[in-house]
Design a protein around this motif. Structure first.
Motif, mmCIF file in Angstrom:
data_model
loop_
_atom_site.group_PDB
_atom_site.id
_atom_site.type_symbol
_atom_site.label_atom_id
_atom_site.label_comp_id
_atom_site.label_asym_id
_atom_site.label_seq_id
_atom_site.Cartn_x
_atom_site.Cartn_y
_atom_site.Cartn_z
ATOM 1 N N LEU A 57 0.815 -1.222 0.000
ATOM 2 C CA LEU A 57 0.000 0.000 0.000
ATOM 3 C C LEU A 57 0.849 1.273 0.000
ATOM 4 N N PRO A 58 1.745 1.457 0.963
ATOM 5 C CA PRO A 58 2.545 2.690 0.923
ATOM 6 C C PRO A 58 3.475 2.753 -0.289
ATOM 7 N N MET A 59 3.901 1.586 -0.776
ATOM 8 C CA MET A 59 4.785 1.585 -1.942
ATOM 9 C C MET A 59 4.054 2.120 -3.173
ATOM 10 N N ALA A 60 2.786 1.787 -3.309
ATOM 11 C CA ALA A 60 2.004 2.303 -4.439
ATOM 12 C C ALA A 60 1.886 3.822 -4.350
ATOM 13 N N TYR A 61 1.702 4.349 -3.150
ATOM 14 C CA TYR A 61 1.677 5.812 -3.006
ATOM 15 C C TYR A 61 3.066 6.415 -3.237
ATOM 16 N N ILE A 73 11.301 5.320 -4.612
ATOM 17 C CA ILE A 73 11.462 3.884 -4.859
ATOM 18 C C ILE A 73 12.956 3.633 -5.024
ATOM 19 N N SER A 74 13.472 2.729 -4.205
ATOM 20 C CA SER A 74 14.911 2.458 -4.223
ATOM 21 C C SER A 74 15.197 1.086 -4.820
ATOM 22 N N GLU A 75 16.472 0.833 -5.065
ATOM 23 C CA GLU A 75 16.890 -0.498 -5.523
ATOM 24 C C GLU A 75 16.532 -1.561 -4.486
ATOM 25 N N ASP A 76 16.625 -1.217 -3.202
ATOM 26 C CA ASP A 76 16.232 -2.162 -2.152
ATOM 27 C C ASP A 76 14.744 -2.482 -2.245
ATOM 28 N N ASP A 77 13.930 -1.479 -2.543
ATOM 29 C CA ASP A 77 12.492 -1.712 -2.706
ATOM 30 C C ASP A 77 12.226 -2.645 -3.878
ATOM 31 N N LEU A 78 12.936 -2.421 -4.975
ATOM 32 C CA LEU A 78 12.785 -3.272 -6.148
ATOM 33 C C LEU A 78 13.218 -4.699 -5.835
ATOM 34 N N GLN A 79 14.300 -4.846 -5.108
ATOM 35 C CA GLN A 79 14.780 -6.184 -4.733
ATOM 36 C C GLN A 79 13.791 -6.880 -3.801
ATOM 37 N N SER A 80 13.221 -6.138 -2.870
ATOM 38 C CA SER A 80 12.217 -6.720 -1.961
ATOM 39 C C SER A 80 11.002 -7.204 -2.739
ATOM 40 N N LEU A 81 10.568 -6.411 -3.710
ATOM 41 C CA LEU A 81 9.431 -6.805 -4.531
ATOM 42 C C LEU A 81 9.771 -8.032 -5.366
ATOM 43 N N SER A 82 10.990 -8.092 -5.870
ATOM 44 C CA SER A 82 11.433 -9.246 -6.645
ATOM 45 C C SER A 82 11.440 -10.503 -5.779
ATOM 46 N N SER A 83 11.879 -10.380 -4.550
ATOM 47 C CA SER A 83 11.878 -11.525 -3.624
ATOM 48 C C SER A 83 10.456 -11.970 -3.324
ATOM 49 N N LEU A 84 9.546 -11.005 -3.167
ATOM 50 C CA LEU A 84 8.141 -11.327 -2.925
ATOM 51 C C LEU A 84 7.566 -12.096 -4.119
ATOM 52 N N TYR A 85 7.905 -11.642 -5.318
ATOM 53 C CA TYR A 85 7.473 -12.323 -6.532
ATOM 54 C C TYR A 85 7.972 -13.771 -6.537
ATOM 55 N N ASP A 140 10.397 -0.381 -13.893
ATOM 56 C CA ASP A 140 10.729 -1.724 -13.410
ATOM 57 C C ASP A 140 9.831 -2.120 -12.243
ATOM 58 N N TYR A 141 9.673 -1.214 -11.292
ATOM 59 C CA TYR A 141 8.888 -1.516 -10.098
ATOM 60 C C TYR A 141 7.418 -1.740 -10.465
ATOM 61 N N THR A 142 6.868 -0.886 -11.299
ATOM 62 C CA THR A 142 5.446 -0.985 -11.631
ATOM 63 C C THR A 142 5.153 -2.228 -12.462
ATOM 64 N N HIS A 143 6.018 -2.550 -13.415
ATOM 65 C CA HIS A 143 5.862 -3.800 -14.182
ATOM 66 C C HIS A 143 5.900 -5.012 -13.251
ATOM 67 N N LEU A 144 6.883 -5.026 -12.368
ATOM 68 C CA LEU A 144 7.024 -6.153 -11.439
ATOM 69 C C LEU A 144 5.834 -6.212 -10.481
ATOM 70 N N LEU A 145 5.345 -5.063 -10.060
ATOM 71 C CA LEU A 145 4.179 -5.032 -9.175
ATOM 72 C C LEU A 145 2.978 -5.708 -9.843
ATOM 73 N N ALA A 146 2.771 -5.452 -11.125
ATOM 74 C CA ALA A 146 1.681 -6.115 -11.848
ATOM 75 C C ALA A 146 1.860 -7.629 -11.794
ATOM 76 N N ASN A 147 3.079 -8.099 -11.975
ATOM 77 C CA ASN A 147 3.351 -9.539 -11.933
ATOM 78 C C ASN A 147 3.125 -10.116 -10.536
ATOM 79 N N VAL A 148 3.533 -9.375 -9.518
ATOM 80 C CA VAL A 148 3.328 -9.822 -8.135
ATOM 81 C C VAL A 148 1.837 -9.950 -7.844
ATOM 82 N N LEU A 149 1.064 -8.967 -8.265
ATOM 83 C CA LEU A 149 -0.377 -8.996 -8.007
ATOM 84 C C LEU A 149 -1.040 -10.176 -8.720
#
Length: 175
Positions: A57-61, A73-85, A140-149
């Motif tokens: 939620l806060p990441m989307a904002y 949005i940081s590289e760490d945020d992108l890596q965390s999202l990638s790990s979640l995926y 990168d983050y938004t594309h990956l977020l779509a995949n995570v969802l």
């Protein structure tokens, strides 16, 4: 909003102070965030998904403000999202071998709407990039977020005992 009286009715002529694509992007990411909140409200019975959505939620904002404001949005945020995926893919790897219809539980369906909202946010971000410089990490983050969802939706169906329905296109040759 400007109001004009005509034939005993009031006609509203909304005007926008800004015409830049950043406004449309911010509206899209606000819609995305709202839908993620809706999905979170429907997954209280699936603690992992609920907790992960509350983290998104806060990441989307942060995506929302990162174009006009400071990049949040940081590289760490992108890596965390990638790990979640990766975590969710590990859980649903058999189910996602083919194209699936967006169906299932109410929570899964809302997650599919979230996925679609993320994709629309990518398109809105592209339009912004035609007007100003946009950091690649936002794409990168938004594309990956779509995949995570997407994989979250499949996971919700799986833990709820709902079978996925394979989609076979009549338009495209499938592998």
């Amino acid at each position: 909003m400007k109001m004009e009286r005509k034939d005993n009715r009031f006609l509203c002529y909304p005007f926008m102070r800004e015409s830049a694509s950043t406004v449309d992007y911010e509206i899209r990411t606000d819609s995305l965030t709202t839908r993620i909140g809706e999905a979170a409200s429907l997954t209280a019975d699936i603690p992992k998904v609920h907790q992960d959505l509350m983290g998104l939620l806060p990441m989307a904002y942060h995506l929302n403000g990162s174009v006009r404001g400071k990049l949040a949005i940081s590289e760490d945020d992108l890596q965390s999202l990638s790990s979640l995926y990766d975590e969710y893919v590990e859980e649903v790897k058999e189910e996602i071998r083919t194209f699936l219809l967006p169906q299932g539980t109410q929570a899964a369906c809302v997650l599919h709407v979230c996925r679609s909202e993320a994709k629309k946010s990518v398109r809105a971000l592209h339009k912004v990039s035609l007007e100003r410089n946009v950091p690649d990490i936002l794409f990168d983050y938004t594309h990956l977020l779509a995949n995570v969802l997407f994989v979250m939706a499949v996971y919700v169906n799986k833990v709820s005992g709902v079978e996925e329905i394979r989609f076979t296109s009549k338009s495209y040759k499938m592998r």
